[in-house]
Design an enzyme around this catalytic site. Structure first.
Site, PDB file in Angstrom:
ATOM      1  N   TYR A   1     -16.843  16.564 -14.453  1.00 18.14           N
ATOM      2  CA  TYR A   1     -17.309  15.181 -14.603  1.00 18.14           C
ATOM      3  C   TYR A   1     -18.405  14.861 -13.572  1.00 18.14           C
ATOM      4  O   TYR A   1     -18.284  15.247 -12.401  1.00 18.14           O
ATOM      5  CB  TYR A   1     -16.101  14.258 -14.418  1.00 18.14           C
ATOM      6  CG  TYR A   1     -16.419  12.802 -14.438  1.00 18.14           C
ATOM      7  CD1 TYR A   1     -16.779  12.173 -15.624  1.00 18.14           C
ATOM      8  CD2 TYR A   1     -16.346  12.039 -13.276  1.00 18.14           C
ATOM      9  CE1 TYR A   1     -17.066  10.821 -15.641  1.00 18.14           C
ATOM     10  CE2 TYR A   1     -16.624  10.690 -13.293  1.00 18.14           C
ATOM     11  CZ  TYR A   1     -16.994  10.086 -14.476  1.00 18.14           C
ATOM     12  OH  TYR A   1     -17.279   8.747 -14.488  1.00 18.14           O
TER      13      TYR A   1
ATOM     14  N   ARG B   1       0.858  -1.200   0.000  1.00 11.44           N
ATOM     15  CA  ARG B   1       0.000   0.000   0.000  1.00 11.44           C
ATOM     16  C   ARG B   1       0.887   1.241   0.000  1.00 11.44           C
ATOM     17  O   ARG B   1       0.660   2.201  -0.725  1.00 11.44           O
ATOM     18  CB  ARG B   1      -0.957   0.000   1.211  1.00 11.44           C
ATOM     19  CG  ARG B   1      -1.652   1.338   1.386  1.00 11.44           C
ATOM     20  CD  ARG B   1      -2.905   1.304   2.277  1.00 11.44           C
ATOM     21  NE  ARG B   1      -2.806   0.441   3.436  1.00 11.44           N
ATOM     22  CZ  ARG B   1      -2.038   0.669   4.518  1.00 11.44           C
ATOM     23  NH1 ARG B   1      -1.302   1.776   4.602  1.00 11.44           N
ATOM     24  NH2 ARG B   1      -2.012  -0.193   5.516  1.00 11.44           N
TER      25      ARG B   1
ATOM     26  N   LYS C   1      -9.275   6.298 -19.194  1.00 13.37           N
ATOM     27  CA  LYS C   1      -9.628   6.798 -20.529  1.00 13.37           C
ATOM     28  C   LYS C   1      -8.416   6.684 -21.465  1.00 13.37           C
ATOM     29  O   LYS C   1      -7.970   5.595 -21.735  1.00 13.37           O
ATOM     30  CB  LYS C   1     -10.165   8.223 -20.384  1.00 13.37           C
ATOM     31  CG  LYS C   1     -11.151   8.407 -19.218  1.00 13.37           C
ATOM     32  CD  LYS C   1     -12.449   7.628 -19.367  1.00 13.37           C
ATOM     33  CE  LYS C   1     -13.278   7.547 -18.095  1.00 13.37           C
ATOM     34  NZ  LYS C   1     -13.615   8.787 -17.437  1.00 13.37           N
TER      35      LYS C   1
ATOM     36  N   ASP D   1      -8.139  18.659 -13.866  1.00 13.81           N
ATOM     37  CA  ASP D   1      -8.396  17.305 -14.352  1.00 13.81           C
ATOM     38  C   ASP D   1      -8.050  17.295 -15.840  1.00 13.81           C
ATOM     39  O   ASP D   1      -8.743  17.911 -16.654  1.00 13.81           O
ATOM     40  CB  ASP D   1      -9.876  16.962 -14.111  1.00 13.81           C
ATOM     41  CG  ASP D   1     -10.245  15.552 -14.579  1.00 13.81           C
ATOM     42  OD1 ASP D   1      -9.587  15.030 -15.501  1.00 13.81           O
ATOM     43  OD2 ASP D   1     -11.220  14.985 -14.038  1.00 13.81           O
TER      44      ASP D   1
HETATM   45  C1  PLP Z   1     -14.032   9.175 -16.069  1.00 18.68           C
HETATM   46  C2  PLP Z   1     -13.629  10.490 -15.530  1.00 18.68           C
HETATM   47  C3  PLP Z   1     -13.343  10.669 -14.158  1.00 18.68           C
HETATM   48  C4  PLP Z   1     -13.513   9.553 -13.149  1.00 18.68           C
HETATM   49  O1  PLP Z   1     -12.583   8.566 -13.351  1.00 18.68           O
HETATM   50  P1  PLP Z   1     -12.810   7.006 -12.963  1.00 18.68           P
HETATM   51  O2  PLP Z   1     -11.563   6.373 -13.402  1.00 18.68           O
HETATM   52  O3  PLP Z   1     -14.027   6.563 -13.730  1.00 18.68           O
HETATM   53  O4  PLP Z   1     -13.049   6.974 -11.508  1.00 18.68           O
HETATM   54  C5  PLP Z   1     -12.910  11.909 -13.736  1.00 18.68           C
HETATM   55  N1  PLP Z   1     -12.777  12.933 -14.602  1.00 18.68           N
HETATM   56  C6  PLP Z   1     -13.065  12.803 -15.916  1.00 18.68           C
HETATM   57  C7  PLP Z   1     -12.911  13.989 -16.807  1.00 18.68           C
HETATM   58  C8  PLP Z   1     -13.498  11.586 -16.425  1.00 18.68           C
HETATM   59  O5  PLP Z   1     -13.792  11.472 -17.722  1.00 18.68           O
END
Ligand code: PLP
Length: 379
Positions: free
Chosen positions: A98, A46, A195, A170
């Site tokens: 998001y 961890r 993604k 982000d």
């Molecule tokens: C999918 C997404 C998230 C969340 O991510 P997870 O891996 O699904 O927890 C956060 N920000 C954006 C812009 C996203 O597309």
């Protein structure tokens, strides 16, 4: 090292003991300590794991940061970053972040006394006006989801610095291939690596990256304390995905350009949202801060044309949530990704019932164009 070389040789890409060109998967929870009370490099997975450390070093290199942290999801990364703050702290947040981040803020973080004001991040006056005495950070995405709105990272970071507060971006949609928020003045970058970074729609993961030693210390402490870490198998899979980010992005971009061209010249399409379209509102800023414009495209059909019929009529482009994978994915935000937002609020933020979001994959351009054409012809 230039970016595409870094994708492959950055981080700890090679095993120093054996010369293996791929990092081994260290599937161990604990490590043998040779002396009592020493300072072993690895003690418990961890806290730190060599396979995870490799991908963490890699993302730090790619985002021009000094420290990277890998989490079990983008949401876990975002939660851990917000955990640096305390009850009574206030945040200025983009009004179209998001959906899961919205849920985290409203249903979880508010319970712990964190306070939020949402603003249109493309309007710097609104951003500055929302800053209060107890504001500690500005949190946003650019391009946003699903309207691909652009905000000026350098200008927002400048406002934040003048108020002695942090900027958190982000960077999921742009990826470090196209945009480096830390280089533009941000303090922390977060990613859903699920993604484009993973890129193959086969894992869920997240990152936080910073170039500030004090923040790095804090996120490291919280990563270990909260424990939402990425396991060694997924760390390895993620590093493998990242190695081809450059190759994938180049094809994503080529295909996106062809799709935009098709949609712009089809009179069944009423409106296109794409940061690389010179007619798009955020184009100039996108051009300034992004290397390329990405492969997310949203569009609206003319009134009276049924978006459901269109998305269900496609053969190659799959009707699915998520984005950033090698396969082209299409969805209707009002019903799918943004279905949980009350309709009046959703309409106010510009997400119409007819809006379609397309994540352009890396299939052959001709097949994608043919599929979209036959889908449009069915309307
Ligand atoms: C999918 C997404 C998230 C969340 O991510 P997870 O891996 O699904 O927890 C956060 N920000 C954006 C812009 C996203 O597309």
């Amino acid at each position: 090292m230039k970016f595409n070389t870094k994708l492959i040789h950055g981080g700890y890409s090679e095993n120093s003991e054996t010369g293996a060109v791929s990092m081994p998967i260290y599937r161990a929870s604990t490590f043998h300590q040779k002396v009592l009370g020493g300072e072993p490099k690895w003690e418990y997975s961890r806290t730190g794991n060599p396979t995870r450390a490799a991908v963490e070093k890699l993302i730090a290199d790619l985002e021009q940061g000094t420290a990277g942290f890998a989490f079990a999801s983008g949401s876990a990364a975002i939660h851990t970053v917000f955990s640096m703050f305390s009850a009574g702290d206030h945040f200025v947040v983009g009004n179209d972040v998001y959906g899961g981040t919205f849920r985290l803020i409203n249903k979880v973080l508010k319970k712990f006394g964190l306070e939020f004001t949402t603003v249109d991040m493309s309007d710097l006056k609104q951003v500055e006006a929302a800053i209060q005495d107890n504001t500690v950070a500005i949190y946003f995405e650019t391009p946003t989801n699903p309207l691909l709105k652009i905000s000026d990272i350098a200008a927002v970071a400048k406002i934040a610095k003048s108020h002695n507060i942090k900027t958190i971006v982000d960077n999921t949609f742009a990826t470090p291939y196209n945009q480096n928020p830390l280089a533009l003045g941000a303090d922390v970058v977060v990613h859903s690596a699920t993604k484009y970074l993973g890129g193959h729609s086969d894992l869920v993961a997240g990152f936080a990256v910073t170039n500030d030693p004090a923040i790095a210390e804090e996120i490291g402490f919280l990563q270990n304390s909260i424990g939402g870490v990425l396991g060694p198998d997924d760390s390895w899979l993620l590093q493998r995905g990242i190695k081809t980010l450059g190759a994938r992005m180049r094809v994503h971009h080529e295909n996106a350009a062809a799709v935009v061209d098709l949609l712009k010249n089809d009179d069944r399409v009423a409106k296109i949202y794409y940061p690389g379209d010179p007619d798009f509102e955020g184009y100039e800023i996108a051009k300034k801060q992004m290397k390329h414009f990405g492969a997310m495209i949203s569009f609206e059909l003319q009134d009276g044309l049924d978006p459901k019929k269109f998305v269900e009529g496609l053969n190659i482009v799959a009707l699915a949530e998520s984005l950033g994978g090698i396969e082209s994915l299409i969805e209707i935000p009002a019903v799918m990704t943004h279905g949980a937002i009350p309709r009046d609020i959703r309409l106010k933020s510009g997400i119409k019932d007819e809006l379609i979001r397309l994540s352009v994959g890396i299939e052959d351009e001709e097949d994608l164009i043919d599929d979209l054409k036959q889908g449009l012809a069915q309307l």
